[in-house]
Write a protein that holds these residues in place. Sequence first.
Motif, mmCIF file in Angstrom:
data_model
loop_
_atom_site.group_PDB
_atom_site.id
_atom_site.type_symbol
_atom_site.label_atom_id
_atom_site.label_comp_id
_atom_site.label_asym_id
_atom_site.label_seq_id
_atom_site.Cartn_x
_atom_site.Cartn_y
_atom_site.Cartn_z
ATOM 1 N N ARG A 1 0.832 -1.203 0.000
ATOM 2 C CA ARG A 1 0.000 0.000 0.000
ATOM 3 C C ARG A 1 0.867 1.255 0.000
ATOM 4 N NH1 ARG A 1 -4.414 -1.518 4.660
ATOM 5 N NH2 ARG A 1 -5.394 -3.284 3.588
ATOM 6 N N VAL A 2 1.944 1.220 0.725
ATOM 7 C CA VAL A 2 2.845 2.376 0.730
ATOM 8 C C VAL A 2 3.392 2.607 -0.674
ATOM 9 C CG1 VAL A 2 5.029 3.282 1.580
ATOM 10 C CG2 VAL A 2 3.447 2.184 3.165
ATOM 11 N N ARG A 3 3.904 1.573 -1.280
ATOM 12 C CA ARG A 3 4.526 1.718 -2.607
ATOM 13 C C ARG A 3 3.524 2.132 -3.669
ATOM 14 N NH1 ARG A 3 7.270 -2.673 -0.477
ATOM 15 N NH2 ARG A 3 5.782 -4.150 -1.389
ATOM 16 N N SER A 4 2.288 1.725 -3.521
ATOM 17 C CA SER A 4 1.275 2.054 -4.529
ATOM 18 C C SER A 4 0.632 3.403 -4.282
ATOM 19 C CB SER A 4 0.189 0.982 -4.549
ATOM 20 O OG SER A 4 -0.545 0.990 -3.337
ATOM 21 N N GLY A 5 0.971 4.032 -3.184
ATOM 22 C CA GLY A 5 0.397 5.339 -2.883
ATOM 23 C C GLY A 5 -0.972 5.280 -2.240
ATOM 24 N N THR A 6 -1.375 4.122 -1.793
ATOM 25 C CA THR A 6 -2.689 3.969 -1.162
ATOM 26 C C THR A 6 -2.584 3.767 0.334
ATOM 27 O OG1 THR A 6 -2.664 1.582 -1.638
ATOM 28 C CG2 THR A 6 -3.714 3.028 -3.264
#
Length: 123
Positions: free
Chosen positions: A104-109
Amino acid sequence: QVQLVESGGGLVQAGGSLRLSCAASGRTFVTYAMGWFRQAPGKEREFVAAISRSGDTTSLADVVKGRFTISRDNAKNTVALQMNSLTPEDTAVYYCAADFMGDRVRSGTGNYWGQGTQVTVSS
């Protein structure tokens, strides 16, 4: 829940360096994967870097590889972004992000975001 506060932004000449820091509240910092994003005027927010809970695994956007480094200090509840060889294209508001899930962090969510800190690189 965690609150994030970024610092370290400013104005720097091309080729210079800045070190951004993100301070997290709470006693569960070690349970969060952390990341940095940026948003330039008129552009969408983009991924810059991420780091796992332990700090053993990091990922960087291709455009910053070799110039930026992400690190964390779980004893101090902080995550840092060391930025070297800055160019005007790095000008943006930089945001710190956190979530239990690294994906989620890497995907911006990710669930938690700071207010951002402005980085301006002059040519």
